[in-house]
Design a protein around this motif. Structure first.
Motif, short mmCIF file in Angstrom:
data_model
loop_
_atom_site.label_atom_id
_atom_site.label_comp_id
_atom_site.label_asym_id
_atom_site.label_seq_id
_atom_site.Cartn_x
_atom_site.Cartn_y
_atom_site.Cartn_z
N GLY A 41 45.55 47.27 44.30
CA GLY A 41 44.77 46.09 43.95
C GLY A 41 45.10 45.45 42.63
O GLY A 41 44.67 44.33 42.36
N ASP A 42 45.85 46.14 41.77
CA ASP A 42 46.16 45.55 40.46
C ASP A 42 46.95 44.24 40.57
O ASP A 42 46.65 43.28 39.85
CB ASP A 42 46.93 46.56 39.60
CG ASP A 42 46.02 47.63 39.02
OD1 ASP A 42 44.79 47.44 39.06
OD2 ASP A 42 46.53 48.66 38.55
N PRO A 43 47.99 44.15 41.44
CA PRO A 43 48.73 42.88 41.51
C PRO A 43 47.85 41.70 41.92
O PRO A 43 47.96 40.60 41.37
CB PRO A 43 49.82 43.17 42.56
CG PRO A 43 49.98 44.64 42.54
CD PRO A 43 48.62 45.19 42.27
N ILE A 44 46.98 41.91 42.90
CA ILE A 44 46.15 40.80 43.36
C ILE A 44 45.12 40.43 42.30
O ILE A 44 44.75 39.26 42.16
CB ILE A 44 45.49 41.15 44.71
CG1 ILE A 44 45.17 39.88 45.48
CG2 ILE A 44 44.25 41.99 44.55
CD1 ILE A 44 44.80 40.12 46.93
N GLU A 45 44.67 41.41 41.52
CA GLU A 45 43.75 41.10 40.42
C GLU A 45 44.45 40.24 39.37
O GLU A 45 43.87 39.28 38.84
CB GLU A 45 43.23 42.39 39.80
CG GLU A 45 42.20 42.16 38.71
CD GLU A 45 41.55 43.45 38.26
OE1 GLU A 45 41.86 43.90 37.13
OE2 GLU A 45 40.74 44.01 39.03
N THR A 46 45.71 40.57 39.08
CA THR A 46 46.48 39.75 38.14
C THR A 46 46.66 38.33 38.66
O THR A 46 46.50 37.35 37.91
CB THR A 46 47.85 40.40 37.90
OG1 THR A 46 47.68 41.70 37.35
CG2 THR A 46 48.70 39.54 36.96
N LEU A 47 46.97 38.19 39.93
CA LEU A 47 47.15 36.86 40.52
C LEU A 47 45.88 36.02 40.42
O LEU A 47 45.91 34.86 39.99
CB LEU A 47 47.57 36.99 41.98
CG LEU A 47 49.03 37.37 42.25
CD1 LEU A 47 49.20 37.83 43.68
CD2 LEU A 47 49.94 36.18 41.96
N PHE A 48 44.75 36.58 40.80
CA PHE A 48 43.50 35.84 40.75
C PHE A 48 43.15 35.46 39.31
O PHE A 48 42.72 34.34 39.04
CB PHE A 48 42.37 36.67 41.37
CG PHE A 48 42.21 36.49 42.85
CD1 PHE A 48 41.06 35.97 43.38
CD2 PHE A 48 43.23 36.84 43.72
CE1 PHE A 48 40.91 35.81 44.75
CE2 PHE A 48 43.10 36.69 45.08
CZ PHE A 48 41.93 36.16 45.60
#
Length: 354
Positions: A157-164
């Motif tokens: 989930g870290d990559p998607i958190e960065t994107l958002f």
């Protein structure tokens, strides 16, 4: 189609044949519900194609569109004015023949891998698909894959958190295995869900917070060399002429490549509904913005090709370099020419870029 009940067998669909499982839905907005998730899994396990049939006024959510694309399922629209069926994704006529809905034009078959340019010569149903209302906004779509080692400290989930955070100014608000989401965003909870509840293949729907609508489908899969996150993010902008933060994408990708084993990233923009739902009529043609290719995925073919490659910029850490290709500013179909030239001039490895 129902929301509850056990995983669908053949009796759970409106029509079931050895080739396809057809389900009818007349809702205004069709989401990736628990029932549809189980239907997709059932079809994958039995070698069938899920074919979702809706009226022309129905719209699909971002996670459902992504799930249909990833599984090879199809959106079939019935046009009562013409008593005809067409593909809700591209408008190509369809007909039920020999156990499944099929395209009248063989060229309309789904092509796996990165996006391909629309084919203007494909016949379209002369309905609302070919004569859409004016677009109400603009969308930014970012698709990417990252890989992790399968260890006890791997966190999902870290990559998607960065994107958002970078694209909307806020971290994700919620998540869930189906729509509507019912869990507060915490990467520890998502990691536990993917590791303990659905360890082989998980789908997670993610929603955003703040003024800009944002939704995503996160697909987590165990692969031979670890764990793979496949991410499909959409961000909505209220005005058709509003440009996403294009100048920040290269820096964002550089940070992702530094923090994770980035396989590839593709970004595009298009006219579309501000609420991110997908209607069954034509909207703006997607315009490629950029493509990033991680190490060990593909490599340029330096000789024997006539393709004109867009300029390459090396980003990411030295031990895990990533190639960044700026295809366009998202304001011209010329980005397709650059993307085709790039995909023609590289030799494909084992990633989703096929």
């Amino acid at each position: 189609m129902t929301d509850g009940g056990p995983p669908p067998g053949e009796s759970g669909f409106d029509v079931a044949t050895p080739l396809a499982a057809v389900t009818l839905c007349e809702r205004p907005v069709v989401a990736l519900t628990a029932w549809l998730t189980r239907a997709l899994v059932y079809c994958a396990g039995t070698g069938r194609t899920l074919q979702l049939v809706t009226p022309p006024a129905s719209r699909l959510t971002v996670p459902l569109v992504a799930a249909l694309r990833e599984t090879g399922a199809q959106w079939v629209v019935y046009d009562p004015d013409q008593r005809a069926y067409y593909d809700g994704m591209c408008g190509v006529p369809m007909r039920f023949d020999d156990g499944a809905f099929r395209h009248d034009d063989p060229l309309a078959a789904a092509v796996p891998g990165p996006p391909v340019p629309p084919v203007a010569s494909r016949p379209l149903v002369a309905s609302a698909y070919a004569a859409p209302p004016p677009p109400t906004g603009r969308q930014l779509r970012v698709r990417l894959e990252v890989k992790h080692e399968a260890t006890s400290w791997t966190r999902i989930g870290d990559p998607i958190e960065t994107l958002f955070q970078e694209l909307t100014g806020h971290p994700p608000a919620g998540w869930g295995p189906v729509e509507p989401v019912d869990r507060v965003w915490r990467t520890a909870d998502i990691t536990r869900f993917c590791r303990e509840e659905v360890p082989t293949h998980s789908w997670v729907t993610v929603t955003g917070a703040g003024d800009l609508p944002a939704m995503a489908l996160l697909e987590v899969t165990r692969v031979a060399d670890g764990v793979q996150e496949s991410i499909d993010v959409a961000v909505g902008y209220p005005l058709p002429d509003q440009q996403p933060p294009l100048d920040e994408l290269a820096g964002l990708t550089d940070r992702l490549a530094g923090a994770h084993q980035l396989s590839w990233l593709y970004a595009e923009t298009c006219l579309g509904r501000h609420d991110l739902t997908r209607p069954a009529h034509a909207e703006g043609i997607p315009l490629p913005i950029a493509l990033a290719i991680g190490p060990g995925v593909t490599e340029p073919v330096p000789a024997g090709t006539t393709a004109t490659l867009p300029p390459r910029v090396r980003i990411g850490p030295a031990h895990r370099p990533t190639d960044w290709y700026q295809l366009s500013r998202g304001d011209s179909p010329a980005g397709w020419e650059a993307l085709i030239g790039l995909l023609t001039g590289i030799r494909t490895g084992t990633s989703g870029l096929t």
